[in-house]
Write a protein that holds these residues in place. Structure first.
Motif, PDB file in Angstrom:
ATOM      1  N   ASP A 210       0.839  -1.200   0.000  1.00  0.00           N
ATOM      2  CA  ASP A 210       0.000   0.000   0.000  1.00  0.00           C
ATOM      3  C   ASP A 210       0.876   1.252   0.000  1.00  0.00           C
ATOM      4  O   ASP A 210       1.937   1.278   0.628  1.00  0.00           O
ATOM      5  CB  ASP A 210      -0.885  -0.025   1.249  1.00  0.00           C
ATOM      6  CG  ASP A 210      -2.099   0.878   1.132  1.00  0.00           C
ATOM      7  OD1 ASP A 210      -2.001   1.936   0.473  1.00  0.00           O
ATOM      8  OD2 ASP A 210      -3.143   0.534   1.714  1.00  0.00           O
ATOM      9  N   TYR A 211       0.436   2.282  -0.716  1.00  0.00           N
ATOM     10  CA  TYR A 211       1.151   3.562  -0.680  1.00  0.00           C
ATOM     11  C   TYR A 211       1.095   4.180   0.716  1.00  0.00           C
ATOM     12  O   TYR A 211       1.939   5.001   1.073  1.00  0.00           O
ATOM     13  CB  TYR A 211       0.544   4.539  -1.677  1.00  0.00           C
ATOM     14  CG  TYR A 211       0.851   4.269  -3.133  1.00  0.00           C
ATOM     15  CD1 TYR A 211       2.149   4.065  -3.565  1.00  0.00           C
ATOM     16  CD2 TYR A 211      -0.167   4.247  -4.081  1.00  0.00           C
ATOM     17  CE1 TYR A 211       2.432   3.841  -4.911  1.00  0.00           C
ATOM     18  CE2 TYR A 211       0.100   4.028  -5.427  1.00  0.00           C
ATOM     19  CZ  TYR A 211       1.406   3.826  -5.834  1.00  0.00           C
ATOM     20  OH  TYR A 211       1.669   3.613  -7.158  1.00  0.00           O
ATOM     21  N   ARG A 212       0.089   3.812   1.483  1.00  0.00           N
ATOM     22  CA  ARG A 212      -0.132   4.418   2.802  1.00  0.00           C
ATOM     23  C   ARG A 212       0.621   3.673   3.897  1.00  0.00           C
ATOM     24  O   ARG A 212       1.073   2.558   3.715  1.00  0.00           O
ATOM     25  CB  ARG A 212      -1.629   4.432   3.125  1.00  0.00           C
ATOM     26  CG  ARG A 212      -2.489   5.166   2.096  1.00  0.00           C
ATOM     27  CD  ARG A 212      -3.963   4.873   2.320  1.00  0.00           C
ATOM     28  NE  ARG A 212      -4.259   3.447   2.138  1.00  0.00           N
ATOM     29  CZ  ARG A 212      -5.456   2.905   2.363  1.00  0.00           C
ATOM     30  NH1 ARG A 212      -6.455   3.656   2.792  1.00  0.00           N
ATOM     31  NH2 ARG A 212      -5.649   1.612   2.184  1.00  0.00           N
ATOM     32  N   HIS A 213       0.735   4.332   5.044  1.00  0.00           N
ATOM     33  CA  HIS A 213       1.231   3.719   6.274  1.00  0.00           C
ATOM     34  C   HIS A 213       2.674   3.209   6.168  1.00  0.00           C
ATOM     35  O   HIS A 213       3.073   2.304   6.916  1.00  0.00           O
ATOM     36  CB  HIS A 213       0.325   2.559   6.704  1.00  0.00           C
ATOM     37  CG  HIS A 213      -1.135   2.865   6.652  1.00  0.00           C
ATOM     38  ND1 HIS A 213      -1.701   3.934   7.337  1.00  0.00           N
ATOM     39  CD2 HIS A 213      -2.152   2.253   5.977  1.00  0.00           C
ATOM     40  CE1 HIS A 213      -3.010   3.954   7.094  1.00  0.00           C
ATOM     41  NE2 HIS A 213      -3.312   2.960   6.282  1.00  0.00           N
ATOM     42  N   ASP A 254       2.290   0.605  -7.018  1.00  0.00           N
ATOM     43  CA  ASP A 254       2.271  -0.039  -5.711  1.00  0.00           C
ATOM     44  C   ASP A 254       2.388  -1.563  -5.816  1.00  0.00           C
ATOM     45  O   ASP A 254       2.460  -2.257  -4.801  1.00  0.00           O
ATOM     46  CB  ASP A 254       1.022   0.348  -4.909  1.00  0.00           C
ATOM     47  CG  ASP A 254      -0.266   0.292  -5.705  1.00  0.00           C
ATOM     48  OD1 ASP A 254      -0.219   0.099  -6.930  1.00  0.00           O
ATOM     49  OD2 ASP A 254      -1.342   0.465  -5.103  1.00  0.00           O
TER      50      ASP A 254
END
Length: 275
Positions: A210-213, A254
């Protein structure tokens, strides 16, 4: 013969990455997902100049699949409805550009981008379940001719707990639910095998971060990009791997590419690759 799948998360944004990767790795057949562009804007010429044929099914901003091959692409089928009429909601399921297949080098290459499903209690999850059930019908029709099949793409499903970085956190969550896994297994029908797991049975083999976190930096990934082969091709497979390096590049997708190396056709001596 090297066959690969890669969710590029916009071909126009990632075209330089894809071009360089094809040249460096001498890929024979590449299936792309999330091309996110209408057919008229797909950069066909870049691949043609490298000696590839291209078949595409795209839409503006979302979804989109493509097959890129240095072998001739024959009998192209776009959407479910070009293979089967034996399923309800067929017209709705074919609106999103998520499946394309073709005969290439005596193999039926089937490139899929399975819906994510959003969340277990959402309408999008209902759509995902219908889509997977339709895929089962589609594969059954294709397999009637006993054609060698290579099914590959972004399945948005981790088949087992070992395909998730922290499975206890995602029990019965989207992409890890027992229902999704059951539907995928039903679609494969016992005749298509996960070639990656033949060669790489261990844990921490991810294809998506994921691009997040800070998922990439923390190596918190999932294995949701798969290659499935019928036995006639599986017996000719030499290796299968995930090219994680591509995820480390500047402005990457991603997802990382997944590649299988096959001695195909079985009687042929491997041909030297030229551009």
């Amino acid at each position: 013969m090297l066959v690969a799948t890669w969710n590029v998360n916009s071909i126009r944004s990632r075209i330089d990455h894809v071009k360089e990767w094809l040249i460096t790795n001498k890929i024979d057949i590449l299936c792309l997902q999330e091309t996110k562009t209408e057919d008229k804007f797909f950069p066909i010429e870049i691949f043609s100049d490298l000696g590839y044929e291209v078949s595409i099914s795209g839409q503006k901003s979302y979804n989109g699949v493509a097959i890129i091959s240095r072998f001739p692409i024959n009998d192209i089928k776009i959407g479910f409805n070009e293979v089967t009429n034996d399923y309800q909601d067929l017209s709705i399921l074919s609106e999103q550009k998520r499946i394309i297949s073709a005969d290439i080098n005596d193999i039926r290459i089937i490139n899929v981008y399975v819906p994510n499903g959003s969340s277990i209690n959402s309408d999008k999850f209902i759509y995902k379940k219908k889509w997977l059930k339709c895929l089962q019908v589609y594969l059954r029709e294709i397999n009637k001719n006993n054609t060698p099949i290579c099914l590959l793409g972004d399945f948005n499903i981790a088949p087992e707990d070992r395909d998730i970085h922290t499975p206890s956190r995602y029990e019965e969550s989207i992409m890890a639910s027992s229902k999704e896994r059951e539907l995928l297994k039903d679609a494969l029908g016992g005749e298509l095998e996960d070639v990656f797991r033949i060669f790489e049975p261990g844990e921490k083999n991810w294809s998506w971060w994921d691009y997040r976190h800070s998922a990439w930096e923390r190596d918190k990934g999932w294995r949701i990009d798969h290659i499935y082969l019928t036995e006639d091709i599986l017996s000719c497979a030499n290796s299968c791997w995930i090219d994680k390096e591509q995820r480390s590049r500047e402005k990457p997708s991603d997802h990382a590419p997944v590649v299988v190396d096959i001695n195909w056709p079985p009687s042929d001596i491997e041909n030297e690759f030229f551009f």
